[in-house]
Write a protein that holds these residues in place. Structure first.
Motif, PDB file in Angstrom:
ATOM      1  N   ALA A 100       0.869  -1.174   0.000  1.00  0.00           N
ATOM      2  CA  ALA A 100       0.000   0.000   0.000  1.00  0.00           C
ATOM      3  C   ALA A 100       0.910   1.229   0.000  1.00  0.00           C
ATOM      4  O   ALA A 100       1.876   1.282   0.760  1.00  0.00           O
ATOM      5  N   VAL A 101       0.592   2.196  -0.874  1.00  0.00           N
ATOM      6  CA  VAL A 101       1.414   3.408  -0.974  1.00  0.00           C
ATOM      7  C   VAL A 101       0.541   4.600  -0.616  1.00  0.00           C
ATOM      8  O   VAL A 101      -0.532   4.783  -1.211  1.00  0.00           O
ATOM      9  N   SER A 102       0.986   5.411   0.348  1.00  0.00           N
ATOM     10  CA  SER A 102       0.160   6.528   0.792  1.00  0.00           C
ATOM     11  C   SER A 102       0.999   7.542   1.548  1.00  0.00           C
ATOM     12  O   SER A 102       1.789   7.172   2.423  1.00  0.00           O
ATOM     13  N   GLN A 103       0.825   8.804   1.229  1.00  0.00           N
ATOM     14  CA  GLN A 103       1.499   9.854   2.001  1.00  0.00           C
ATOM     15  C   GLN A 103       0.980   9.818   3.431  1.00  0.00           C
ATOM     16  O   GLN A 103       1.746   9.687   4.378  1.00  0.00           O
ATOM     17  N   SER A 104      -0.333   9.945   3.588  1.00  0.00           N
ATOM     18  CA  SER A 104      -0.932  10.069   4.929  1.00  0.00           C
ATOM     19  C   SER A 104      -0.953   8.750   5.684  1.00  0.00           C
ATOM     20  O   SER A 104      -0.933   8.738   6.917  1.00  0.00           O
ATOM     21  N   GLY A 105      -1.065   7.649   4.953  1.00  0.00           N
ATOM     22  CA  GLY A 105      -1.252   6.345   5.592  1.00  0.00           C
ATOM     23  C   GLY A 105      -2.657   6.162   6.137  1.00  0.00           C
ATOM     24  O   GLY A 105      -2.935   5.193   6.859  1.00  0.00           O
ATOM     25  N   GLU A 106      -3.559   7.082   5.782  1.00  0.00           N
ATOM     26  CA  GLU A 106      -4.915   7.061   6.340  1.00  0.00           C
ATOM     27  C   GLU A 106      -6.006   6.992   5.278  1.00  0.00           C
ATOM     28  O   GLU A 106      -7.186   6.919   5.628  1.00  0.00           O
ATOM     29  N   THR A 107      -5.680   7.084   4.012  1.00  0.00           N
ATOM     30  CA  THR A 107      -6.692   7.131   2.957  1.00  0.00           C
ATOM     31  C   THR A 107      -7.610   5.901   3.048  1.00  0.00           C
ATOM     32  O   THR A 107      -7.145   4.760   2.987  1.00  0.00           O
ATOM     33  N   GLY A 148       9.256  14.388   4.984  1.00  0.00           N
ATOM     34  CA  GLY A 148       8.869  15.481   5.883  1.00  0.00           C
ATOM     35  C   GLY A 148       7.396  15.800   5.656  1.00  0.00           C
ATOM     36  O   GLY A 148       6.788  15.319   4.704  1.00  0.00           O
ATOM     37  N   PRO A 149       6.821  16.613   6.549  1.00  0.00           N
ATOM     38  CA  PRO A 149       5.374  16.862   6.451  1.00  0.00           C
ATOM     39  C   PRO A 149       4.984  17.579   5.160  1.00  0.00           C
ATOM     40  O   PRO A 149       5.722  18.442   4.684  1.00  0.00           O
ATOM     41  N   GLU A 150       3.832  17.187   4.628  1.00  0.00           N
ATOM     42  CA  GLU A 150       3.242  17.893   3.487  1.00  0.00           C
ATOM     43  C   GLU A 150       2.023  18.658   3.992  1.00  0.00           C
ATOM     44  O   GLU A 150       1.115  18.056   4.565  1.00  0.00           O
ATOM     45  N   ILE A 151       1.997  19.956   3.736  1.00  0.00           N
ATOM     46  CA  ILE A 151       0.884  20.798   4.179  1.00  0.00           C
ATOM     47  C   ILE A 151      -0.065  21.083   3.009  1.00  0.00           C
ATOM     48  O   ILE A 151      -1.283  20.983   3.147  1.00  0.00           O
ATOM     49  N   ALA A 358      -9.612  17.677   0.108  1.00  0.00           N
ATOM     50  CA  ALA A 358      -9.070  17.588   1.471  1.00  0.00           C
ATOM     51  C   ALA A 358      -7.724  16.893   1.398  1.00  0.00           C
ATOM     52  O   ALA A 358      -7.474  16.099   0.501  1.00  0.00           O
ATOM     53  N   LYS A 359      -6.862  17.211   2.333  1.00  0.00           N
ATOM     54  CA  LYS A 359      -5.516  16.604   2.319  1.00  0.00           C
ATOM     55  C   LYS A 359      -5.592  15.103   2.572  1.00  0.00           C
ATOM     56  O   LYS A 359      -4.901  14.325   1.941  1.00  0.00           O
ATOM     57  N   SER A 360      -6.436  14.716   3.516  1.00  0.00           N
ATOM     58  CA  SER A 360      -6.504  13.310   3.854  1.00  0.00           C
ATOM     59  C   SER A 360      -7.931  12.846   3.639  1.00  0.00           C
ATOM     60  O   SER A 360      -8.851  13.391   4.253  1.00  0.00           O
ATOM     61  N   VAL A 361      -8.112  11.847   2.776  1.00  0.00           N
ATOM     62  CA  VAL A 361      -9.476  11.405   2.453  1.00  0.00           C
ATOM     63  C   VAL A 361      -9.775  10.161   3.274  1.00  0.00           C
ATOM     64  O   VAL A 361      -9.602   9.034   2.829  1.00  0.00           O
ATOM     65  N   VAL A 362     -10.219  10.416   4.512  1.00  0.00           N
ATOM     66  CA  VAL A 362     -10.388   9.317   5.469  1.00  0.00           C
ATOM     67  C   VAL A 362     -11.789   8.717   5.467  1.00  0.00           C
ATOM     68  O   VAL A 362     -12.081   7.806   6.227  1.00  0.00           O
ATOM     69  N   VAL A 363     -12.663   9.272   4.612  1.00  0.00           N
ATOM     70  CA  VAL A 363     -13.973   8.634   4.415  1.00  0.00           C
ATOM     71  C   VAL A 363     -14.063   8.229   2.963  1.00  0.00           C
ATOM     72  O   VAL A 363     -13.382   8.781   2.102  1.00  0.00           O
ATOM     73  N   GLU A 364     -14.923   7.276   2.712  1.00  0.00           N
ATOM     74  CA  GLU A 364     -15.057   6.746   1.364  1.00  0.00           C
ATOM     75  C   GLU A 364     -15.682   7.784   0.421  1.00  0.00           C
ATOM     76  O   GLU A 364     -16.580   8.499   0.833  1.00  0.00           O
TER      77      GLU A 364
END
Ligand code: F6R
Length: 364
Positions: A100-107, A148-151, A358-364
């Motif tokens: 799995a590849v993800s910047q946030s690790g939360e998608t 490093g962090p992405e804003i 949104a930066k992190s798409v944590v809902v479907e």
């Protein structure tokens, strides 16, 4: 803060060299110049298939990695979008590996795809920029990117860092499977080590990139073409242009053009052609000539040899450093992101926070 930069996105693109070198440092031994992947709970020789899943820009890293693993390690690879993969009920072979590849690790969709792969008995690796993320917690092996962090909402330096991790892993897999000569491995590693300096050269050429961006900023539609391992860079260029500048854009594998998109070629439509000198250079040259012959506006991204050959047929051209084709997608990610950035600035859109995203798409 943004430092001296006008936007977080610009600052973060200027951090590409650092993101790449920090990540390289943890996956390469600088003295022996050998790749140093983490310990893995399997032998690459026994892996029947690799599945790589991700969303958005991270999916383009997955797609590029597919070319690398197939070509270098002769390993069958499936690269699939999280939201499709999670529901497809794809059969997965015993002993298979899923990354799995993800910047946030939360998608949410990528996480669900990871969980599906787990139910299918796959060993899970994750390439994440946030080491304490949900994906990291649910993986057997975590391979952090050190970007490093992405804003800014649009992912930039995380992509080049993901590519570094996947490139070193593909080399490690190839070595384990006995499909890569020592000489070629040394060349690949040398090419990777050079990437931060080559990216710095691209960033120093930003005025020229901005000038090209200004020539496409008035377009209603822009096409992006690439071939082989740089086809996903065409996808990245198109995604970034639409999300930042709201100009409609499409990325295509250049060979597909004649199967439909060629109907869109008019003098109104810039066509960005991602064309490093590589084994497919003749093919993409003829695609550019087809655009030119139909009165289109090719925007050429190539090295000096490519610009010397095709520049006269281009509406605009940007000269890139010449690199080993292996690392070309890492390098060419940078100008396509900068083109989109400058086009957006020219249009006055909210670059760091595009509408509806949104930066992190944590809902479907
Ligand atoms: C595009 C962009 C998005 C993300 C996607 C995945 O510029 O930023 O397409 O790449 O939402 O996000 P992560 O990598 O956090 O899983």
């Amino acid at each position: 803060g943004k430092g001296n930069h006008r936007h977080f996105m610009l600052k973060e693109m200027h951090e590409h060299p650092e993101a790449v070198s920090n990540t390289l440092r943890s996956y390469l031994d600088p003295t022996t110049r050998a790749v140093t992947p983490p310990d893995l709970p399997f032998d690459w020789k026994d892996v029947p298939r690799l599945t790589i899943t991700a969303c958005g820009t991270a999916f383009y890293a997955a797609l590029i990695a597919k070319y690398w693993f197939e070509q270098l390690a002769r390993l069958p690879v499936e690269a699939d979008i999280g939201s499709e993969f999670r529901y497809r009920e794809a059969p997965m072979p015993a002993g298979g590996v899923c990354i799995a590849v993800s910047q946030s690790g939360e998608t949410a969709d990528t996480l669900a795809a990871l969980r599906y792969a787990k139910t299918q008995g796959q060993t899970i690796l994750s390439v994440v920029n946030v080491p304490e993320s949900a994906m990291a917690r649910e993986s057997s092996v975590v391979m952090p990117t050190l970007a490093g962090p992405e804003i800014a909402v649009a992912s930039t330096k995380a992509l080049t860092a993901q590519l570094v991790v996947l490139a070193t892993l593909a080399i490690a897999a190839a070595r384990a499977r006995g499909t890569l000569s020592r000489e070629r491995e040394a060349e690949l590693v040398a090419a990777l080590v050079e990437v931060p300096s080559r990216i710095a050269e691209v960033l120093n050429n930003d005025d020229a990139i901005a000038a090209v961006a200004h020539r496409i900023a008035d377009a209603r539609d822009v096409l992006y073409l690439g071939r082989g391992v740089c086809y996903p860079i065409a996808l990245e260029g198109a995604l970034k242009l639409k999300e930042l500048s709201y100009i409609h854009a499409e990325g295509y594998p250049a060979g597909e053009m004649k199967h439909g998109p060629i109907a869109l070629i008019t003098e109104e439509v810039p066509v960005v052609v991602v064309a490093p000198t590589d084994s497919l250079a003749d093919k993409i040259a003829s695609n550019l000539e087809q655009v030119h012959a139909r009165g289109g506006k090719p925007v050429l991204l190539s090295d000096a040899a490519g610009v010397a050959r095709l520049g006269a047929k281009a509406f605009a051209a940007l000269t890139m450093p010449a690199v080993d084709p292996f690392v070309a997608p890492i390098l060419y990610a940078v100008p396509v992101q900068l083109l989109a950035y400058h086009a957006a600035v020219a249009k006055g859109t909210d670059v760091d926070q595009p509408r509806n995203l949104a930066k992190s798409v944590v809902v479907e």
